[in-house]
Design an enzyme around this catalytic site. Structure first.
Site, PDB file in Angstrom:
ATOM      1  N   ASP A  87      -1.355  -3.648  65.622  1.00  0.00           N
ATOM      2  CA  ASP A  87      -2.154  -3.141  64.508  1.00  0.00           C
ATOM      3  C   ASP A  87      -1.930  -4.054  63.302  1.00  0.00           C
ATOM      4  O   ASP A  87      -0.849  -4.036  62.708  1.00  0.00           O
ATOM      5  CB  ASP A  87      -1.731  -1.711  64.176  1.00  0.00           C
ATOM      6  CG  ASP A  87      -2.623  -1.059  63.126  1.00  0.00           C
ATOM      7  OD1 ASP A  87      -3.363  -1.787  62.436  1.00  0.00           O
ATOM      8  OD2 ASP A  87      -2.587   0.178  62.993  1.00  0.00           O
ATOM      9  N   HIS A 117      -1.431 -29.251  52.693  1.00  0.00           N
ATOM     10  CA  HIS A 117      -2.603 -28.375  52.702  1.00  0.00           C
ATOM     11  C   HIS A 117      -3.884 -29.179  52.476  1.00  0.00           C
ATOM     12  O   HIS A 117      -4.940 -28.825  53.014  1.00  0.00           O
ATOM     13  CB  HIS A 117      -2.461 -27.272  51.646  1.00  0.00           C
ATOM     14  CG  HIS A 117      -1.752 -26.061  52.144  1.00  0.00           C
ATOM     15  ND1 HIS A 117      -2.408 -25.044  52.794  1.00  0.00           N
ATOM     16  CD2 HIS A 117      -0.448 -25.703  52.099  1.00  0.00           C
ATOM     17  CE1 HIS A 117      -1.538 -24.106  53.134  1.00  0.00           C
ATOM     18  NE2 HIS A 117      -0.340 -24.479  52.722  1.00  0.00           N
ATOM     19  N   LYS A 176       1.782   1.852  57.016  1.00  0.00           N
ATOM     20  CA  LYS A 176       0.785   0.953  56.408  1.00  0.00           C
ATOM     21  C   LYS A 176       0.820   0.966  54.886  1.00  0.00           C
ATOM     22  O   LYS A 176      -0.194   0.744  54.223  1.00  0.00           O
ATOM     23  CB  LYS A 176      -0.624   1.297  56.900  1.00  0.00           C
ATOM     24  CG  LYS A 176      -0.802   1.201  58.411  1.00  0.00           C
ATOM     25  CD  LYS A 176      -2.226   1.541  58.815  1.00  0.00           C
ATOM     26  CE  LYS A 176      -2.416   1.394  60.314  1.00  0.00           C
ATOM     27  NZ  LYS A 176      -1.760   2.443  61.079  1.00  0.00           N
ATOM     28  N   GLU A 200      -5.910 -20.059  58.918  1.00  0.00           N
ATOM     29  CA  GLU A 200      -5.258 -20.812  57.842  1.00  0.00           C
ATOM     30  C   GLU A 200      -4.704 -22.118  58.382  1.00  0.00           C
ATOM     31  O   GLU A 200      -3.869 -22.122  59.307  1.00  0.00           O
ATOM     32  CB  GLU A 200      -4.134 -19.995  57.214  1.00  0.00           C
ATOM     33  CG  GLU A 200      -3.428 -20.749  56.098  1.00  0.00           C
ATOM     34  CD  GLU A 200      -2.270 -19.979  55.487  1.00  0.00           C
ATOM     35  OE1 GLU A 200      -1.513 -20.580  54.700  1.00  0.00           O
ATOM     36  OE2 GLU A 200      -2.136 -18.787  55.802  1.00  0.00           O
TER      37      GLU A 200
END
Length: 568
Positions: A456, A554, A380, A248
């Protein structure tokens, strides 16, 4: 046994004729070493395994008997000689990977010598559409089919067997003993099955042995991710250069700007509030009353010390901290929390929980263990219990940003930031019904650091729980900003942290491996660095929003100038 002709090595090297179905399918006709066995290979494997166990058991019994009766060991009976022969034969068979690798190479070396003994092979069947070799890429011109990649003779045979389903792809590493070769063969088989090229996915330049059995199964290459550096982040009086793996645009630049604002204002401070990984099994009884009895037993103070001893046997570092129970009818959910040293600790706490469950089975034999994880953990998944009780490391990080820095570096004002934070991060998230999402983009920074340091990435879900607070201080001139993150799940040993690139990023932060001075110190320091980087990222993005610079930045940093129509 029926004899079948094998093509000579010269024939195998000759180019296939156009339209030859065997060539189109990518298969090569050759005899298999297992054809020399009088029984099917699965029966032969069982026979030699049984012979090996029976022989060694008999010889051990005879050896013990001779020791007991003072009989010389070199005096052998016919039965003992037979057992030794059986033991040696079965051992040779098993060591040579069921004997096939050696026999196959022996047969292959004599292909040209015994061709005259064998009958010609039957014609190869036409390939099925499932394994078309030249299916065009959907983004490329159908006029350019993908050519077959040249392979060595043995590899070509293995690829053909994988494509035909004769060899499972997942056993290639074990069968070949070469992880790089296995990845290459699997990659070529995938290319032939799908008909799609994998040229943009690199294969070489990666240590496939490092991931065997711990990080990724059935690899065919690796994905390249750019790693940027934000910093220095001045945190608790020390500078850190934070690695961030991301695709990004603006993310690293924005976080870096936040680090600059923090550094110019004297740095940030952090505190680790809690440190405990959780696992919550679910068990079932015949009645709710019986489930409640176990709940009261676990919550009784006098029983905790015994359960902690049982739990702590699983590891040198695992230390049980707390057991929290919740009842749902006749089902009981038990949330175990423990410290895990410098490891993230999921496996460690699971082992300890299993020890406790086995121990409890003695006093509660009617307890039916449904699952080692009952989602009361909760891993998660967004869950209120992680937001309230915490999981992993609970960290708060704060800084006071001076008024001149807000104006010069962040291009906004303190009052604008405070108002925006209240309406966006607090009220806006409340209107949306957010769970732990009272922030601007904490998950951006968390995920980028997790990927760079071998964590993770899926645990970004709960690790990104964060509430960002802003307040005007010092008579309204300066900005106090803080982030509170109750469930940062990180480790500096185990899993992906051992891979070379990720290990290098941890070393850059000074938290590589286990702490020799204080177990858990490195992982706690990494958690505070994550929180500090989130603080910098929140500060910069909120300033861009307050100043109306988000779209402009951006468009400048997150737009590609490449002509996608020319990329294929």
């Amino acid at each position: 046994m029926e004899l079948r002709r094998r093509s000579s090595s010269k024939a195998n090297r000759a180019p296939a004729a156009v339209g030859d179905p065997a060539a189109a399918s990518g298969t090569v006709t050759r005899i298999q070493a297992s054809d020399a066995l009088p029984l099917p290979i699965r029966h032969t494997n069982k026979l030699f395994s049984l012979l090996f166990m029976v022989s060694i058991y008999y010889l051990m019994c005879r050896w013990r008997e001779k020791i007991r009766t003072s009989t010389p060991l070199h005096v052998l009976t016919l039965a003992e000689i037979s057992a030794i022969v059986g033991f040696v034969a079965s051992l040779i068979y098993l060591i040579s990977f069921f004997g096939i690798a050696y026999v196959q190479s022996f047969i292959s070396s004599h292909d040209e010598d015994d061709d005259f003994l064998l009958a010609p092979p039957p014609p190869a069947p036409a390939p099925t559409p499932t394994f078309a070799m030249t299916v065009p890429c959907s983004l490329c011109s159908p006029k350019n089919p993908i050519p077959a990649s040249p392979l060595a003779g043995d590899d070509e045979d293995i690829v053909s067997d994988v494509v035909a389903g004769k060899i499972p792809s997942y056993i290639l590493e074990t069968k070949l003993g070469d992880c790089r070769r296995a990845a290459g063969i699997r990659r070529e088989a995938l290319r032939r099955i799908t008909g799609r090229g994998l040229e943009g996915l690199p294969l070489d330049g990666f240590d496939y042995d490092a991931i065997l059995g711990q990080c990724c199964e059935m690899p065919v290459g690796y994905v390249q991710l750019p790693v940027g550096i934000a910093g220095p982040l001045i945190l608790d009086g020390r500078p850190y250069f934070v690695p961030m793996a991301t695709t990004e645009g603006c993310l690293v630049a924005s976080t870096n700007r936040g680090c600059k604002a923090i550094a110019e204002s004297g740095g940030a401070e952090s505190v680790v509030l809690r440190d405990g990984m959780t696992r919550a099994p679910v068990v079932r009884f015949d009645s709710a009353k019986r489930a409640a009895e176990l709940k009261f037993f676990l919550e009784e103070f006098g029983n905790f010390e015994t359960l902690a001893l049982v739990f702590n046997r699983s590891s040198r570092f695992a230390r049980l901290q707390r057991i929290q129970c919740s009842l749902a009818g006749k089902n009981l959910y038990m949330r175990f929390s423990c410290s895990t040293g410098d490891a993230m600790g999921m496996n460690m706490v699971s082992k300890g929980v299993q020890n406790v469950l086995d121990f409890l089975q003695n006093d509660f034999p009617d307890m039916d263990v449904i699952s080692i994880s009952g989602n009361f953990c909760s891993d998660k998944k967004p869950a209120a219990i992680n937001w309230i009780e915490g999981r992993g490391k609970s960290v708060v990080c704060e800084a006071i940003i001076k008024e001149e820095t807000v104006k010069k570096v962040l291009k906004t004002t303190v009052s604008a930031l405070v108002e925006l934070n209240t309406l966006k991060n607090l009220a806006g998230s409340a209107v949306a019904g957010a769970l732990g999402g009272f922030n601007a983009h904490a998950s951006n920074i968390v995920t980028a650091i997790y990927i760079a340091t071998g964590q993770d990435p899926a645990q970004n879900v709960e690790s990104s729980h964060c509430i960002t607070m802003m307040e005007a201080v010092n008579d309204g001139k300066d900005l106090h900003i803080s982030v509170t993150m109750p469930s940062i799940e990180v480790g500096t040993v185990g899993g992906g942290t051992q891979l070379p690139s990720q290990s290098t990023c941890l070393n850059l932060l000074g938290v590589k491996g286990a702490s020799t001075d204080s177990p858990g110190a490195n992982s706690r320091r990494l958690a505070t660095i994550v929180a500090g980087a989130v603080l910098a990222g929140e500060l910069s993005l909120m300033s861009a929003l307050a100043a109306g610079q988000l779209v402009k930045s951006h468009m400048k940093y997150n737009r590609s100038n490449k002509d996608i129509s020319q990329v294929c």
